[in-house]
Design an enzyme around this catalytic site. Structure first.
Site, PDB file in Angstrom:
ATOM      1  N   GLU A   1      50.428  57.679  13.237  1.00  0.00           N
ATOM      2  CA  GLU A   1      51.543  57.456  12.602  1.00  0.00           C
ATOM      3  C   GLU A   1      52.763  58.414  13.393  1.00  0.00           C
ATOM      4  OE1 GLU A   1      52.050  54.810  10.736  1.00  0.00           O
ATOM      5  OE2 GLU A   1      50.081  54.695  10.455  1.00  0.00           O
TER       6      GLU A   1
ATOM      7  N   HIS B   1      53.971  56.457  16.315  1.00  0.00           N
ATOM      8  CA  HIS B   1      55.062  55.633  16.020  1.00  0.00           C
ATOM      9  C   HIS B   1      56.488  56.153  15.626  1.00  0.00           C
ATOM     10  CE1 HIS B   1      52.624  51.613  15.504  1.00  0.00           C
ATOM     11  NE2 HIS B   1      51.769  52.170  14.744  1.00  0.00           N
TER      12      HIS B   1
HETATM   13 ZN    ZN Z   1      50.055  51.392  14.125  1.00  0.00          ZN
END
Ligand code: ZN
Length: 510
Positions: free
Chosen positions: A274, A277
């Protein structure tokens, strides 16, 4: 149009877009809260609140005034970028706004409503069907969702395959034919690699399932995030049932994780994933922040950033050479007698399994190829929803060499279809391919990654990603980015080179 008229149109377009993004960010705050801290009783009104916000966003995108402005800027279905004499970023913004505007105009409001209701009913039916291992109970909803997606594809239009229109929602400008080509190539190479690994002596990873107190996991994870460049003044890490990343503003990106006391990998690798991202979302250039261009250019490119940090960095030997002593110190009971080599191998254990979200780096893409084949067959009319469970078992045997005994572990395992999310799956595997292509380019410029990781020179790595990938946001399409950075098209070869080098060594394949 005169220069001053053109600049007036552009400034009105930019202002239109700015308010649209503020509205979307407001929506995102409600969504983030819903998944993290909202008390359960608030669920009903929150759904209503989100419904109102989403309608506002949709109406603003479909609005006649936006269409007029885009037309004045020279955009048409044959010229998405508008007038050639406009600056490059404005043309990219026009392309994005125009694509969204056309979609919103082409899909009737009534169909949008039916899709939302079917997705909501679909998720409820899917949850019950999965719990009871009863595909027949989900079949009517699934059939409706497929029919509605088909209807949506017809409204949006496509060149060759209805699936093109579905894929384009998540991976703009990518075609079914292109994905088919790359996945075919990948499958030919992955299946034999998986069987060679299966024949090799198996690795012990049992110690990863010992006790890892949550608070120590949190402290260790936060330290690593800080060191790779996660800025705590522009982001937060919280807890949710399913880890996710969401952008709430120009300087506000939230990530979540979930701690499992009895399994080390669960939180740590999802945190890195994450954060990958999130770093993408935080890396958009100043000039585009707050505009529609400040967004991931495709889900495949987004996933390339999460998988880079999770796998290429986080599951590398060099990374753990740096961090393993600290990890061992943090969890002396679980890891005292485990050396760093054993740990490195354990976190990279390959095992063909039934469940996609638990899959390792080698078998993961095969899970995606399976779903892509079934989805494209559904939308070309070669496969009926009723035939999915059998087709799933057959493909699973062919690709992974394992066959689920229940539909709960087979065709019912993922939430995506129950939400009407057809066309989403390929982006996961494309992320692996893009990540490998980008890594080769990064190494060609910065030198081998391993010594950089061992010395903890994450700032240099992040600066490269920022400059080459993140800064552009959606101003460059996925295809343009790959070609700018690597001089080539999307291809499977770099990913296979990466897997062969890494797992050939781990499993002593010659
Ligand atoms: Zn992902």
């Amino acid at each position: 149009m005169s220069n001053s008229a053109a600049s007036k149109v552009l400034s009105e377009l930019r202002e239109y877009d700015r308010e649209l993004q503020l509205l979307k960010h407001g929506c995102a705050v409600l969504q983030w809260d819903q998944e993290t801290y909202m008390p359960p009783a608030a669920a009903e009104e929150r759904a209503e609140q989100l419904g109102v916000f989403e309608t506002l966003v949709h109406d603003r995108i479909a609005d006649d005034r936006l269409g007029e402005l885009l037309e004045l800027a020279g955009a048409s279905p044959n010229n998405l970028l508008g007038s050639e004499d406009l600056p490059y970023r404005d043309r990219a913004l026009i392309r994005l706004l125009f694509r969204e505007h056309l979609k919103a105009r082409r899909v009737p409001r009534d169909l949008v409503g039916r899709l939302a209701r079917a997705a909501s009913a679909g998720q409820t039916a899917w949850r019950a069907a999965r719990a009871e291992d009863d595909f027949a109970a989900f079949k009517p909803q699934l059939e409706e969702l497929v029919a509605l997606a088909q209807e949506r594809a017809e409204c949006l239009g496509y060149e060759e395959h209805p699936y093109d229109a579905l894929l384009d929602q998540y991976e703009p400008h990518m075609t079914t034919a292109e994905v088919s080509r790359v996945f075919h190539e990948l499958e030919q190479r992955l299946v034999p690699l998986v069987s060679r690994i299966a024949e090799a002596p198996q690795l012990d990873d049992t110690f990863l399932y010992r006790e890892f107190p949550e608070d120590i996991q949190e402290t260790f994870g936060a330290r690593v995030l800080r060191e790779i460049g996660w800025p705590s003044n522009r982001g937060r890490l919280d807890i949710s049932t399913h880890p996710f990343t969401i952008g709430l503003g120009r300087d506000d990106v939230r990530i979540t994780t979930r701690y499992d006391r009895g399994f080390f990998n669960a939180a740590f690798f999802s945190m890195l994933h994450e954060a990958g991202h999130g770093l993408y979302e935080l890396g958009f250039a100043d000039e585009i922040r707050g505009s529609m261009l400040a967004d991931g250019t495709s889900l495949g490119i987004h996933e390339s950033q999460s998988r880079f940090w999770e796998n290429v960095v986080g599951r590398s030997r060099a990374f753990w050479k740096r961090y393993y002593p600290a990890l061992q110190g943090a969890f002396p009971t679980a890891l005292a007698e485990i050396d760093y080599e054993a740990f490195y191998r354990a976190i990279n254990k390959v095992r063909p399994s039934l469940i996609r979200v638990e899959a390792d780096e080698v078998t993961y893409s095969l899970h995606v190829i399976l779903r892509f084949r079934l989805e494209t067959a559904l939308f070309s009319g070669d496969l009926a929803s009723a035939e999915l469970p059998d087709a799933w078992r057959e493909e699973s045997r062919r690709l992974l060499g394992v066959v689920p005994e229940s539909d709960a572990e087979g065709v019912l395992q993922d939430v995506h279809w129950s939400m009407g999310g057809f066309g989403y799956f390929p982006t996961y595997a494309l992320g692996n391919l893009f990540a490998a292509q980008f890594t080769e380019a990064l190494e060609a410029e910065l030198g081998p990654l391993a010594p950089l990781l061992e010395r903890g020179e994450f700032a240099e790595i992040l600066a490269w990603l920022r400059q080459r990938i993140h800064a552009h946001g959606s101003a460059r399409t996925a295809t343009e980015l790959v070609s700018d950075i690597t001089g080539r098209n999307l291809e499977g070869e770099p990913f296979m080179r990466y897997l062969h080098a890494k797992f050939g060594e781990i499993y002593a394949l010659d």
